[in-house]
Design an enzyme around this catalytic site. Structure first.
Site, PDB file in Angstrom:
ATOM      1  N   ASP A 100      85.693 -11.664 102.772  1.00 41.12           N
ATOM      2  CA  ASP A 100      84.702 -10.917 101.984  1.00 41.12           C
ATOM      3  C   ASP A 100      84.976  -9.407 102.002  1.00 41.12           C
ATOM      4  OD1 ASP A 100      82.469 -10.597 100.401  1.00 41.12           O
ATOM      5  OD2 ASP A 100      81.062 -10.605 102.085  1.00 41.12           O
ATOM      6  N   ASN A 143      79.833 -18.581  93.710  1.00 43.99           N
ATOM      7  CA  ASN A 143      80.576 -17.481  93.078  1.00 43.99           C
ATOM      8  C   ASN A 143      80.698 -17.616  91.554  1.00 43.99           C
ATOM      9  OD1 ASN A 143      82.723 -17.008  95.957  1.00 43.99           O
ATOM     10  ND2 ASN A 143      80.985 -15.771  95.319  1.00 43.99           N
TER      11      ASN A 143
HETATM   12  C1  IPE Z   1      81.308 -15.463 100.496  1.00 47.19           C
HETATM   13  O1  IPE Z   1      81.265 -14.169 100.008  1.00 47.19           O
HETATM   14  C2  IPE Z   1      82.248 -16.293  99.677  1.00 47.19           C
HETATM   15  C3  IPE Z   1      83.656 -15.924  99.783  1.00 47.19           C
HETATM   16  C4  IPE Z   1      84.160 -14.970 100.506  1.00 47.19           C
HETATM   17  C5  IPE Z   1      84.552 -16.734  99.006  1.00 47.19           C
HETATM   18  P1  IPE Z   1      80.159 -13.706  98.966  1.00 47.19           P
HETATM   19  O2  IPE Z   1      80.429 -12.290  98.678  1.00 47.19           O
HETATM   20  O3  IPE Z   1      80.113 -14.631  97.825  1.00 47.19           O
HETATM   21  O4  IPE Z   1      78.833 -13.901  99.807  1.00 47.19           O
HETATM   22  P2  IPE Z   1      77.420 -13.210  99.655  1.00 47.19           P
HETATM   23  O5  IPE Z   1      77.055 -13.272  98.205  1.00 47.19           O
HETATM   24  O6  IPE Z   1      77.554 -11.804 100.121  1.00 47.19           O
HETATM   25  O7  IPE Z   1      76.528 -13.998 100.541  1.00 47.19           O
HETATM   26  C1  IPE Z   2      85.169 -11.762  98.398  1.00 47.73           C
HETATM   27  O1  IPE Z   2      84.975 -10.440  98.051  1.00 47.73           O
HETATM   28  C2  IPE Z   2      85.867 -12.538  97.310  1.00 47.73           C
HETATM   29  C3  IPE Z   2      85.063 -13.587  96.690  1.00 47.73           C
HETATM   30  C4  IPE Z   2      83.831 -13.876  96.989  1.00 47.73           C
HETATM   31  C5  IPE Z   2      85.684 -14.354  95.633  1.00 47.73           C
HETATM   32  P1  IPE Z   2      83.721  -9.982  97.191  1.00 47.73           P
HETATM   33  O2  IPE Z   2      84.113 -10.020  95.748  1.00 47.73           O
HETATM   34  O3  IPE Z   2      82.513 -10.751  97.522  1.00 47.73           O
HETATM   35  O4  IPE Z   2      83.582  -8.481  97.652  1.00 47.73           O
HETATM   36  P2  IPE Z   2      82.224  -7.678  97.858  1.00 47.73           P
HETATM   37  O5  IPE Z   2      81.396  -8.479  98.810  1.00 47.73           O
HETATM   38  O6  IPE Z   2      81.578  -7.568  96.518  1.00 47.73           O
HETATM   39  O7  IPE Z   2      82.656  -6.377  98.422  1.00 47.73           O
HETATM   40 MG    MG Z   3      81.057 -10.483  98.886  1.00 43.52          MG
END
Ligand code: IPE
Ligand code: IPE
Ligand code: MG
Length: 248
Positions: free
Chosen positions: A28, A76
């Site tokens: 993340d 997602n």
């Molecule tokens: C968790 O991250 C899912 C992945 C890293 C694939 P998210 O960014 O989707 O999680 P939330 O929304 O902060 O809980």
């Molecule tokens: C994790 O990074 C990747 C996926 C969930 C696909 P994020 O896209 O959630 O990055 P932040 O949390 O917005 O920084």
């Molecule tokens: Mg995220």
């Protein structure tokens, strides 16, 4: 060692003879990494994919048995269509490269999640990747794609119930081991250590069943900045813990 690790340059000492068997990572912080640099979120995902490559190779090199990464969750899909399609595009690029380098890297790859909704092209690449790596020994990398812990548990329950209706299984005889055979992670031991970078202190529907007794490590480092040193810190924290599993 604190549960939440602030960014640090402190060196960690890892006992490589006592590595966890299975590390799971919630990759993340890609979006915030890009934002900080004035880049589009997709640039963060591209950087995150590179970090994944580095960390997976390193895990294989140090002799880790299992690495499981959360790449795309069942939640997602709520993101803008352009971001989702950019992530799928990166996945395709990653798989094509992985397939071409597999003979050299010899990393065994598996995929957890409902892959049925992915494009036929991606599914075909995933099948190829699985097929080639089936014969490899050593580190197994599980990529969670369209994965959700609740979805996994519902699917397992549904499949078990169907087997009961078909007379193949007996509800009264259900054990944890028997139930695990219905999970995406069938045959893979539970993660010992779950790492979440990016500063968020939650599981976000990751490995709900499997992480029942995992040790957690949270850091505010964003995933694209996650390095071997960060991994060392997480493993060192893990090695300093006392796992009691309910005992004394
Ligand atoms: C968790 O991250 C899912 C992945 C890293 C694939 P998210 O960014 O989707 O999680 P939330 O929304 O902060 O809980
Ligand atoms: C994790 O990074 C990747 C996926 C969930 C696909 P994020 O896209 O959630 O990055 P932040 O949390 O917005 O920084
Ligand atoms: Mg995220």
């Amino acid at each position: 060692m604190a549960l939440f690790q602030k960014k640090t340059t402190e060196e960690a000492t890892v006992d490589f003879e006592r590595l966890p068997k299975h590390i799971a990572i919630i990759m993340d912080g890609n979006g915030r990494w890009a934002k900080k640099r004035g880049l589009p979120r997709t640039a963060g995902h591209a950087a995150g994919a590179e970090t994944f490559r580095t960390i997976a190779t390193y895990c294989k090199d140090i002799g880790l048995d299992y690495l499981t990464v959360y790449a795309f969750s069942t939640e997602n899909w709520k993101r803008p269509a352009e971001e989702v399609s950019a992530i799928m595009g990166l996945l395709k690029k990653y798989l094509l490269e992985a397939i071409s380098k597999m003979e050299k890297d010899r990393v065994k790859m598996e995929f957890f999640g409902d892959l049925s909704v992915l494009t036929p092209e991606l599914r075909e690449l995933i099948e190829q990747t699985r097929e080639i790596s089936r014969h490899y020994k050593g580190c197994q990398v599980n990529i969670c794609l369209n994965y959700g812990g609740r979805d996994e548990l519902l699917r397992a329950t549904r499949a078990f119930a169907q087997d009961c209706v078909a007379g193949k299984k007996d509800p009264a005889a259900l054990t944890e081991e028997a139930f695990e055979a219905y999970l995406f992670s069938k045959g893979v031991p539970d993660p010992d250590l779950v790492i979440r970078p990016s500063g968020e202190l939650r599981l976000s529907n990751f490995l709900l069943w499997q992480s029942a007794y995992a040790e957690f490590y949270f850091t505010d480092v964003l995933w694209p900045d996650f390095s071997k040193e960060e991994l060392h810190r997480a493993i060192a924290a893990y090695q300093s813990r006392n796992r009691r599993y309910g005992g004394v």
